[in-house]
Design a protein around this motif. Structure first.
Motif, PDB file in Angstrom:
ATOM      1  N   THR A 154      -2.295 -58.616  48.374  1.00 21.25           N
ATOM      2  CA  THR A 154      -3.482 -58.623  47.515  1.00 21.25           C
ATOM      3  C   THR A 154      -4.413 -57.467  47.829  1.00 21.25           C
ATOM      4  O   THR A 154      -5.040 -56.907  46.943  1.00 21.25           O
ATOM      5  N   LYS A 155      -4.548 -57.145  49.094  1.00 20.37           N
ATOM      6  CA  LYS A 155      -5.461 -56.058  49.466  1.00 20.37           C
ATOM      7  C   LYS A 155      -4.773 -54.708  49.435  1.00 20.37           C
ATOM      8  O   LYS A 155      -5.432 -53.682  49.535  1.00 20.37           O
ATOM      9  N   GLY A 156      -3.471 -54.708  49.343  1.00 18.16           N
ATOM     10  CA  GLY A 156      -2.744 -53.453  49.266  1.00 18.16           C
ATOM     11  C   GLY A 156      -2.854 -52.600  50.516  1.00 18.16           C
ATOM     12  O   GLY A 156      -2.814 -51.376  50.442  1.00 18.16           O
ATOM     13  N   ILE A 157      -2.982 -53.256  51.691  1.00 20.06           N
ATOM     14  CA  ILE A 157      -3.176 -52.455  52.910  1.00 20.06           C
ATOM     15  C   ILE A 157      -1.831 -52.002  53.470  1.00 20.06           C
ATOM     16  O   ILE A 157      -0.796 -52.593  53.180  1.00 20.06           O
ATOM     17  N   LEU A 158      -1.897 -50.952  54.271  1.00 20.92           N
ATOM     18  CA  LEU A 158      -0.670 -50.369  54.795  1.00 20.92           C
ATOM     19  C   LEU A 158      -0.386 -50.759  56.233  1.00 20.92           C
ATOM     20  O   LEU A 158       0.724 -50.562  56.726  1.00 20.92           O
ATOM     21  N   ALA A 172      -5.673 -65.260  49.130  1.00 21.87           N
ATOM     22  CA  ALA A 172      -6.211 -65.211  47.773  1.00 21.87           C
ATOM     23  C   ALA A 172      -5.469 -66.150  46.832  1.00 21.87           C
ATOM     24  O   ALA A 172      -6.030 -66.658  45.885  1.00 21.87           O
ATOM     25  N   ASN A 173      -4.207 -66.362  47.078  1.00 24.74           N
ATOM     26  CA  ASN A 173      -3.398 -67.201  46.189  1.00 24.74           C
ATOM     27  C   ASN A 173      -2.378 -67.923  47.028  1.00 24.74           C
ATOM     28  O   ASN A 173      -1.408 -67.333  47.483  1.00 24.74           O
ATOM     29  N   LYS A 174      -2.641 -69.215  47.235  1.00 24.63           N
ATOM     30  CA  LYS A 174      -1.801 -69.943  48.194  1.00 24.63           C
ATOM     31  C   LYS A 174      -0.362 -70.081  47.755  1.00 24.63           C
ATOM     32  O   LYS A 174       0.473 -70.528  48.524  1.00 24.63           O
ATOM     33  N   GLU A 175      -0.078 -69.713  46.514  1.00 25.05           N
ATOM     34  CA  GLU A 175       1.325 -69.782  46.101  1.00 25.05           C
ATOM     35  C   GLU A 175       2.071 -68.492  46.340  1.00 25.05           C
ATOM     36  O   GLU A 175       3.295 -68.453  46.248  1.00 25.05           O
ATOM     37  N   MET A 176       1.320 -67.428  46.612  1.00 23.39           N
ATOM     38  CA  MET A 176       1.967 -66.142  46.845  1.00 23.39           C
ATOM     39  C   MET A 176       2.271 -65.983  48.321  1.00 23.39           C
ATOM     40  O   MET A 176       1.445 -66.287  49.172  1.00 23.39           O
ATOM     41  N   ASP A 177       3.456 -65.451  48.602  1.00 23.34           N
ATOM     42  CA  ASP A 177       3.793 -65.179  49.990  1.00 23.34           C
ATOM     43  C   ASP A 177       2.953 -64.026  50.503  1.00 23.34           C
ATOM     44  O   ASP A 177       2.626 -63.105  49.765  1.00 23.34           O
ATOM     45  N   CYS A 178       2.650 -64.047  51.800  1.00 18.47           N
ATOM     46  CA  CYS A 178       1.988 -62.904  52.410  1.00 18.47           C
ATOM     47  C   CYS A 178       3.038 -61.812  52.538  1.00 18.47           C
ATOM     48  O   CYS A 178       4.063 -61.988  53.206  1.00 18.47           O
ATOM     49  N   ALA A 179       2.796 -60.683  51.881  1.00 15.86           N
ATOM     50  CA  ALA A 179       3.796 -59.619  51.859  1.00 15.86           C
ATOM     51  C   ALA A 179       4.128 -59.145  53.266  1.00 15.86           C
ATOM     52  O   ALA A 179       5.280 -58.850  53.577  1.00 15.86           O
TER      53      ALA A 179
ATOM     54  N   VAL C 122     -11.794 -52.351  46.544  1.00 14.46           N
ATOM     55  CA  VAL C 122     -11.599 -50.954  46.892  1.00 14.46           C
ATOM     56  C   VAL C 122     -10.395 -50.790  47.814  1.00 14.46           C
ATOM     57  O   VAL C 122      -9.375 -50.250  47.408  1.00 14.46           O
ATOM     58  N   PHE C 123     -10.517 -51.280  49.078  1.00 13.80           N
ATOM     59  CA  PHE C 123      -9.402 -51.168  50.036  1.00 13.80           C
ATOM     60  C   PHE C 123      -8.783 -49.781  50.022  1.00 13.80           C
ATOM     61  O   PHE C 123      -7.566 -49.623  49.989  1.00 13.80           O
ATOM     62  N   ASP C 124      -9.656 -48.791  50.080  1.00 17.19           N
ATOM     63  CA  ASP C 124      -9.169 -47.420  50.222  1.00 17.19           C
ATOM     64  C   ASP C 124      -8.537 -47.278  51.602  1.00 17.19           C
ATOM     65  O   ASP C 124      -7.567 -46.554  51.803  1.00 17.19           O
ATOM     66  N   LEU C 125      -9.136 -47.977  52.580  1.00 17.26           N
ATOM     67  CA  LEU C 125      -8.614 -47.975  53.939  1.00 17.26           C
ATOM     68  C   LEU C 125      -8.354 -49.397  54.383  1.00 17.26           C
ATOM     69  O   LEU C 125      -8.812 -50.348  53.759  1.00 17.26           O
TER      70      LEU C 125
END
Lengths: 227, 715, 300
Positions: A154-158, A172-179, C122-125
């Motif tokens: 959800t946060k798109g973090i690396l 954020a969505n309890k049905e979605m797996d944590c990537a 945002v989550f740029d970082l």
């Protein structure tokens, strides 16, 4: 493929209200596959709009139905030339790309969207589509065991996971797996856990500026004719 | 199953998709519906799939029409046909074949076949003579008469019908049935000359007949060729049956032996039982598996007390003390003979004696021809003919039926007679015979195991029979007729071979895999090239994929199936508009099974105000646009009534509910109450549909009133 | 050379106590100031939360300035949810210029759990990248490598989740944060001391300070609610039962008791380097907790 959802009948009615004759234009590729804008949906929408017309005091539209193979290539639209002359507006059930290409081709009349283009994804099972790709332009699936953190986190973090994961699911969505739990487990299976231990620096959000263009043809300047 | 979500097949999750390569159907694109195996196996190539489907819908009159189109004497076949269609029926691969013959009998009786009168005009001058009034002769006369020829049927005996009359006992084929058909022919203008044995063909030709059809049957019993065969008390089966059928009651005594294993032997045995013989034994020289009599016959005979001894044959007969002493020898099966059956070989030293009052021989029959006919004769004393033109060695003389084939079935004889009529017509009109539809082959192969697995097992419903005790007293017909419920339900077991779905518009197909995923029978598959194939031989014609295909690329092969809902709906809407029905309610009701004929039939007849029924052939074919169309054209309420879990196809209720859900959402977005669309019986078989429908009607009336009031208030 | 008094304390061996205050949803900071005054002398540093649970509030940076003004030691919380790298670098420069040098680098809760669900995340970082970036700035360059005029220095911290049900990826993340430069960690709420013990067995190899997060529960219902809805919180059934057992109105009392019990045990058994008390919404009772967590006392 591209996954879209049909807009509500009421929204479509509002949008076509000012026009007498409207062409309901379906697309035979992505939106057919996800059941949002193929020939069957054009027929459904046409039926629903006609029922709406009989029940309301709004002006009567004349509806024309047609489905082309694809809307995102100009060549497929030649077949519409004569039909377009007879209508006041086109309601395209193609994805956002299709709507814009049709609008560019038939710039003399309004071209309106009939679906909400949602994401690029896969079919999980009949009737269920999941987002899989964000077209970030900088694919890093090699580092994450083929699981995209940009779309599936959800946060798109690396450098994941965050602390919000519980039972392997996302806060954020309890049905979605944590990537990132999925990525960890699969890297473990592949015996490549050092990939998750690496530091990944911040994303390059603009591989090239928007609207993006990819040029394969040699010898042409990017930025030419972006209209 | 009610309450259960169907398993919608996921291509990925399954993981075990085999890439099949079934035979590509030849010419599938130019002939949409494929010939089902039943039709191909039928000597008359009747449109069996069609009439079975009509019976399933309760449309008996139409079913009878289809039957009569393909068969000159359906009432006869309904009793005695050996039903090769049932042997070819692909339902055999699932459980038991459809009881096609019994269904035909049902259609014949309930469709009022007896009442039908036929007319024919004479449009040609050439007279045709038919020698022999057996099934082949009568059929030939029928078709020639329809073509407009003057026809005369010559019959040596006093009674007409050939084997139908003198061969088949009355408990299998009542004489009234044959008489009715003969009367019909006479009414059509066929001239009948009974008690007239034709000895010379030259005479016929001199009399002005331009063509002659020889169909004298095979009534001459073949001799056993053993000592003592001519002793008193030994009679041949054909003669015996003839006497019985002509009303004579030969006295047989207590102990009767029958030599042979075909239908004549069985008929003779069962007739003997009815004549009072308590101890009837059939002696057959091969084993049970080689016995040519039909399994039904053998079973019924056994129920009636007939005993059968296998692998025995008589070698000598001696009359002693008023009884017959028959010496028999045990046999064993040796090498294959030319006919493909193992030749029985006597076992040395295994002789034994049996005592009988009467011995009946029934080891085969051959035609008996006058030498004056001067026809070339072939094996088994049968007439030789050209396979295409059906002519004999004499010009203008044709032959068919048992006289050509040796003893065969009634239906084969009918087919022969029909073909002969065609050929005679060609001959008289100086045409070369066109390739006929006689050579129809079914290209449908076997069902795959994964398809078979998904087909619900339903027991075959047999028509009722007289009890064995009742049967042996008299020669009354043994088999009774289905009632409506049984007939309709038996007909619904049909797999509709060759009438299924096909991808008609390959260019529209986006290979979205929806058809593959929604099919309850796992029929569509992806071939090696990544193209979806829907093999005609596996498809069960449920119609789910046709309605679900997002590209509308799939259609049902039967043209009627494709547009029947639109057509019926438009018709209903037009009628309703003309009659200005108040508070119009449109109901889409399944035609199959008890639904069409039972629960809702009464509603139709009562003609409840404002309710218009659109009959559909399975609600699985209903799409959202049909439902919306009804609303568009003024319906205040729409309901769908289906067979629920009694539907002959799987998962249909689930898909209907999906579409209903979608339509309801659209309705509410348009400002119409979703309750205006209801379904009945889609899940529970106990729902009282009439009551539910009443409630629905009231509810709709209420909604209409509310909206009228609202309008008033606004203005 | 310590960059702040808090950093000094970090570098010593003393038992650390921090707490946090939540800014108001609005411009009226009087209550927050009151809490600052109440707590500034009782703890080693005060975190000011940053749109906690993605609910829009008066900013952390502003709150830290107020803490500083009133004589307290602030720790600014910066999340990646609301600001891109330009904004975060700018905020860091500004914070440093005003003497706010303790920074807790967080990824941030997702937008969906908050009250502005349609906002653009945002989550740029992420937190690791932010730590790296701050250290980068300390060496005189911004993220793009440009030279900084006036170089900031920070005391950097991050969060960690020792009670996560699937701990391995969390430990991977923890190590990355340590490598990226985190000096101290404030954990998510601890409700089971065994987990902190286990975690410390692993974490003590690193030269960082761990402060166990102590959440003050006011009732069983609150506990259940937090379990369901607040990211990162896992409260055991035993605790919930303990809270459920008391009579109405005594829930908070019980919560204080539980919190104090945890703190005492942690200090007495030297389980980790300190505690971070989270009584958001109930900041006023923090002194009571500290009182109850005596005898060693943490008053300065």
């Amino acid at each position: 493929m591209i996954v879209a959802e049909q807009k509500s009948v009421e929204e479509i009615r509002r949008v076509i209200a000012p026009y007498d004759t409207v062409l309901l234009l379906g697309c035979g590729t992505c939106v057919t596959v996800c059941g949002a804008g193929g020939e069957r949906e054009v027929s459904f929408l046409s039926s629903a709009l006609r029922v709406a017309q009989t029940k309301s005091s709004d002006a009567i539209h004349s509806l024309v139905e047609y489905t082309v193979k694809r809307q995102c290539d100009f060549e497929f639209l030649h077949v519409l030339v004569d039909r377009v002359k007879e209508v006041d507006a086109i309601l395209s059930l193609g994805c956002g790309i299709g709507v814009q290409v049709v609008a560019e081709r038939f710039s003399e009349i309004p071209v309106l969207p009939g679906v909400n283009t949602s994401f690029m994804g896969m079919t999980k099972e009949w009737g269920v589509w999941d987002e899989r790709c964000a077209a970030c332009g900088d694919c890093r699936l090699a580092e994450t065991a083929g699981i995209c953190p940009i779309t599936r986190c959800t946060k798109g973090i690396l450098n994941g996971p965050c602390a919000g994961t519980k039972n392997g699911k996302c806060e954020a969505n309890k049905e979605m797996d944590c990537a990132w739990v999925l990525i960890y487990k699969r890297l473990e299976k592949l015996q490549e856990l050092e990939k998750i231990r690496r530091y990944y620096p911040p994303r390059n959000f603009r591989v090239i500026p928007r609207p993006r263009r990819i040029v394969v043809k040699a010898g042409s300047e990017p930025g030419e004719d972006n209209g | 199953m009610p309450g259960n979500e169907p398993e919608i097949r996921s291509a990925l999750a399954d993981g075990t998709i085999e890439n099949h390569r079934p035979r590509r159907i030849k010419g599938a694109s130019d002939k949409h519906t494929l010939t089902p195996p039943c039709q191909a196996a039928c000597p008359l190539h009747m449109e069996i799939g069609q009439y079975v489907d009509l019976v399933a819908q309760g449309k008996v009159l139409e079913a009878l029409q289809v039957i009569r189109d393909g068969n000159p004497f359906p009432s006869i076949c309904a009793y005695v046909c050996t039903h090769p269609c049932e042997d070819a029926c692909r339902r055999n691969q699932v459980d038991k074949p459809i009881a096609i013959r019994a269904l035909k009998r049902f259609a014949v009786e309930f469709g009022g076949d007896r009442m039908i009168q036929l007319e024919a005009e004479t449009t040609h001058t050439e007279k045709v003579a038919v020698v022999g009034s057996g099934p082949a002769g009568l059929a030939c006369a029928y078709y020639l008469r329809k073509l407009g020829y003057p026809v005369t049927v010559f019959e040596a005996y006093s009674e007409l019908g050939g084997m139908l009359r003198v061969g088949i006992p009355q408990y299998r084929l009542p004489r009234e049935v044959v008489d009715t058909e003969v009367q019909r022919l006479i009414h059509m203008g066929v001239e009948i000359k009974a008690n007239t044995r034709i000895i010379s063909l030259d005479l016929l030709l001199d009399m002005g007949y331009k063509a002659v059809f020889i169909t004298v049957g095979a009534h001459q019993s073949i001799r056993m060729g053993i000592p003592g065969e001519d002793s008193p008390g030994v009679i041949d089966g054909a003669t015996f049956l003839r006497e019985v059928n002509l009303g004579l009651r030969p006295s047989l005594g207590e102990g009767v032996g029958i030599v042979g294993g075909g239908n004549v032997a069985m008929d003779a045995a069962r007739a003997a039982v009815r004549l009072g013989a308590n101890n009837v034994t059939v002696l057959y020289r091969r084993s049970g598996t080689e016995m040519p009599a039909s399994p039904d016959e053998i079973e019924q005979a056994s129920e009636e007390g007939v005993k059968t001894m296998f692998l025995v044959a008589p070698t000598k007969v001696k009359r002693e003390n008023g009884r017959l002493s028959v010496t028999c020898v045990q046999m064993e099966l040796g090498e294959m003979d030319a006919g493909g059956r193992r030749r029985p070989v006597p076992i040395e030293g295994s002789e034994f004696d049996m005592q009988f009052d009467t011995l009946i021989t029934a080891i085969g029959q051959a035609p008996q021809l006058s030498e004056d006919f001067r026809l070339r004769i072939g094996r088994g004393s049968t007439i030789e003919i050209d396979p295409v033109t059906l002519t004999t060695s004499r010009t203008g003389v044709f032959a068919g039926g048992d006289a050509v084939t040796g003893p065969a079935t009634v239906t084969q004889a009918l087919a022969s007679g029909r073909q002969a009529a065609s050929r005679i017509d060609d001959y008289l009109r100086h045409r070369y015979p066109l390739a006929s539809r006689e050579a129809e082959e079914s290209s449908l192969g076997e069902l795959f195991p994964k398809t078979i697995e998904m087909i619900r097992r339903v027991e075959r419903l047999e028509p009722p029979f007289l009890s064995p005790e009742a049967r042996v007293k008299e020669f009354d017909a043994v088999e009774l007729i289905y009632d409506w419920e049984a007939a309709v339900n038996e007909a619904r077991r049909c797999l509709r071979c060759g009438m299924g779905a096909e991808i008609l518009f390959q260019d529209k197909c986006a290979t979205c895999l929806t058809c593959l995923r929604v099919c309850p029978y796992h029929v569509p598959y992806l071939d090696d090239g990544g193209t979806i194939q829907i093999p005609a031989e596996q498809c069960q014609a449920c119609g789910i994929c046709v309605a679900e295909c997002p590209a509308k690329a799939i259609v049902l092969r039967k043209p009627y199936d494709r547009r029947h809902i639109e057509a019926e709906l438009e018709h209903v809407l037009k009628s309703a508009a003309e009659l200005k029905s108040k508070t119009l309610i449109v109901g889409f009701c399944c035609q199959y099974g008890l639904f069409g004929t039972g629960a809702l039939a009464s509603l139709w007849r009562e003609g409840k105000a404002g309710i218009w029924i659109v009959p559909v052939l399975c609600v699985a074919k209903l799409e959202e646009r049909h439902l919306l169309r009804a609303f568009e054209m003024g319906a205040e309420g729409v309901f769908i009534a289906g067979c629920g879990d009694q539907c002959s196809r799987e998962n249909t209720a689930f898909w209907v509910l999906q579409r209903v859900d979608r339509t309801r959402r659209a309705l509410s977005q348009i400002g119409l109450e979703p309750e205006r669309l209801q379904t009945f019986n889609l899940r529970s078989a106990e729902e009282d549909v009439a009551e539910a429908l009443d409630n629905f009607t009231q509810q709709i009336a209420g909604l209409c009133l509310a909206s009228i009031v609202e309008q008033e208030v606004k203005s | 050379m310590a960059n702040s008094s808090f950093e000094e304390k970090l570098n010593s061996d003393g038992f650390l106590v921090t707490t946090e205050i939540g800014p108001p949803k609005g411009a009226d900071v009087s209550e927050m100031v009151h809490h600052v005054d109440l707590l500034k002398d009782k703890v080693d540093a005060i975190n000011v939360t940053d749109h906690q649970s993605s609910v829009m509030r008066f900013p952390s940076l502003g709150g830290c300035l107020l803490v500083k003004e009133h004589g307290g030691e602030p720790i600014i919380q910066i999340t990646c949810r609301d600001r891109n790298r330009l904004a975060i670098q700018a905020d860091l420069l500004f914070a440093y210029s005003r003497g706010v040098t303790n920074v807790l680098c967080l990824t941030g809760d997702s937008i969906d759990v908050g009250d502005h669900k349609e906002a653009k995340p945002v989550f740029d970082l992420d937190s690791v990248q932010m730590l790296n970036m701050a250290r980068e700035m300390e060496s005189g360059r911004d993220m793009s490598g440009n030279e900084l005029k006036g170089v900031p220095q920070f005391c950097l911290g991050a969060s960690v989740h020792p009670e996560a049900d699937f701990i391995e990826p969390q430990l991977v993340k923890f190590e990355k944060k340590v490598s990226a430069g985190a000096q101290f960690f404030q954990t998510q709420g601890i409700f089971d001391l065994e987990s902190i013990r286990r975690f410390m067995q692993y974490a003590s190899q690193f030269n960082v300070k761990i402060l166990a997060g102590i959440i003050v529960l006011a009732s069983a219902r609150m506990a259940r609610y937090m379990n369901e809805n607040v990211p990162g919180i896992i409260i055991s059934q035993a605790i919930i039962d303990e809270l459920a057992d008391v009579e109405k109105g005594k829930g908070l009392q019980k919560g204080i008791e539980i919190a104090a019990r945890f703190i005492k045990t942690i200090r007495e058994e030297h389980l980790c380097h300190g505690v971070h008390i989270m009584a958001v919404g109930n900041e006023a009772i923090v002194p009571d907790i500290l009182e109850a967590a005596q005898p060693a006392g943490v008053r300065r």
